[in-house]
Scaffold this motif. Structure first.
Motif: not given
Length: 449
Positions: A301-327
């Motif tokens: 998104a535009h607001g994060g363009k100045k930041l370096s890539p998030f190299a540690e992640l291979k997929r969007p956070p929502s995909e980790y939520l569906d795969r490994q997280l719960f509330v």
């Protein structure tokens, strides 16, 4: 089909597989509370505590009255409410440590299975684990005393849940900020004793935060043993709040949520795909906006363009939520249910909070009727029990006869037989789902919406 709609569709399919047949609309619900509590009266932990810590334990016991007075002074404890609570619920509250009474209370609430956290008494702390390592487990405790207190509770809890293992998943206390080798050893010891999940501190204070690679052996052991990691509301920097209780209340759900983004952005879930992580008794109202914000950052998104890539992640956070997280969404609110397609139906695990006064006990059946009356039955089955069964490893075949005996039916929750109409009433919300992942909201990566 969006990723969220695919998740919802798979949830419905799973629900149909796990229920006897799609046309059995009025089969009782198999309910699993993802957040309950148990603990001995504090002085009775002595036989479970290594004898070399008995002197420190006596000092801890001697300070109980002082701590209770401090809680009253700060407004955390309401003396008039406490007197009434214990008087009105004296017998039922024994279920906090009495296995026979506990089953009576669970049956009365229609709860077939439960996930068991520490501290049965959330009013006077009469069942606090040694050295304050229950819901107050934090990195500011002495490492040796913290591990000793945790092990004392874990030993007792293994005996307690072992009396009816099909109905309970015991949560071991894990002072993860201590020596890594000892922490890993306690994970394996807890697993071998029959416990099924691990509660880690929500606050590490002056110790290494959870993005530090020193914890990788801990995350690996949790994944290897299939023991979900969970944080729970309780710990907070209360010394900062003074007598302004509103500050504490406003932040108390933020602290247990905080480890989520430390683990996610540092790649822990990418490196350990078998690791499950959840946040307990902190609601889930905060999750949709957080998920929207994190996904957009990752997707450019535009607001994060100045930041370096998030190299540690291979997929969007929502995909980790569906795969490994719960509330573990204790006392799930109507507002949160309205957001379930953004959060993910399978990611919301209902909890009763038994035997805490802020929970639904002893009026759970009425509470469920008021809250789930217009939610589709297949989704209700997931949130009230089937999703928790998968996360925490409950044997649904063993729980099924119990559920048939005690579980409320959809009709008893006021859910209409015409499920097509119910589904239709939520169609627009389901279609929108995670709107930020649709072409409408994010047609080109990098466009700020």
């Amino acid at each position: 089909m969006t990723a969220q709609n695919e998740t919802t569709a798979s949830s419905v399919t799973a629900a149909q597989r796990l229920t006897a047949a799609p046309n059995e609309q009025n089969d009782p619900y198999l309910i699993i509370s993802s957040d309950c509590h148990a603990g001995l009266p504090t002085e009775e932990y002595r036989p479970y505590l290594d004898s070399r810590f008995h002197r420190e334990f006596d000092e801890f016991l001697a300070g109980r009255d002082r701590r209770r007075e401090e809680m009253t002074r700060l407004g955390v404890r309401n003396e008039a409410f406490a007197d009434r609570w214990f008087s009105d619920n004296e017998q039922g509250l024994r279920g906090g440590w009495d296995a026979v009474q506990r089953l009576k209370e669970l049956d009365g609430d229609g709860v077939a299975g439960e996930v068991v956290f520490p501290d049965a008494d959330a009013v006077d702390s009469r069942t606090a684990a040694p050295f304050g390592v229950g819901l107050g487990l934090s990195g500011d405790q002495d490492p040796d005393l913290g591990m000793a207190g945790a092990q004392a509770h874990n030993r007792w809890l293994a005996e307690f849940v072992g009396q009816n293992p099909e109905r309970h998943c015991g949560v071991a206390l894990l002072p993860v900020t201590g020596e890594v080798d000892r922490v890993v050893a306690e994970i394996h010891r807890a697993k071998e004793s029959g416990l099924g999940a691990l509660m880690i501190p929500s606050m590490w204070v002056d110790r290494a935060p959870y993005h530090d690679r020193r914890y990788d052996p801990v995350w690996a052991a949790a994944a290897e043993t299939a023991m979900p990691l969970v944080t729970h509301s309780g710990a907070a920097p209360r010394h900062e709040y003074g007598e302004h209780l509103g500050i504490y209340v406003s932040e108390v759900t933020w602290w247990p949520a905080r480890p989520l983004w430390f683990l996610l952005w540092s790649g822990v879930f990418e490196r350990h795909p078998g690791l499950k992580f959840g946040v307990a008794e902190s609601g889930c109202w905060w999750l949709p906006n957080l998920l929207w914000f994190m996904d957009r950052l990752y997707l450019g998104a535009h607001g994060g363009k100045k930041l370096s890539p998030f190299a540690e992640l291979k997929r969007p956070p929502s995909e980790y939520l569906d795969r490994q997280l719960f509330v573990c969404a204790t006392n799930t609110k109507r507002r949160e249910l309205a957001q379930r397609y953004e959060i993910g139906v399978d990611n919301i695990l209902w909890g009763s909070d038994f035997p805490h006064p802020e929970g639904t006990w002893p009026n759970t059946r009425e509470w469920l009727k008021n809250t789930f009356h217009d939610i589709p039955v297949n989704e209700t089955r997931r949130m009230l029990g089937l999703a928790a069964a998968e996360v925490f490893g409950f044997d649904t075949a063993k729980l099924a006869p119990i559920a048939r005996r005690i579980g409320p039916t959809p009709a008893e929750l006021g859910q209409p037989e015409d499920q097509l109409a119910v589904e239709a009433s939520w169609a627009r919300s389901r279609e929108v789902g995670r709107h930020w992942l649709t072409e409408h909201d994010f047609p080109v990566l990098g466009v700020d919406r």
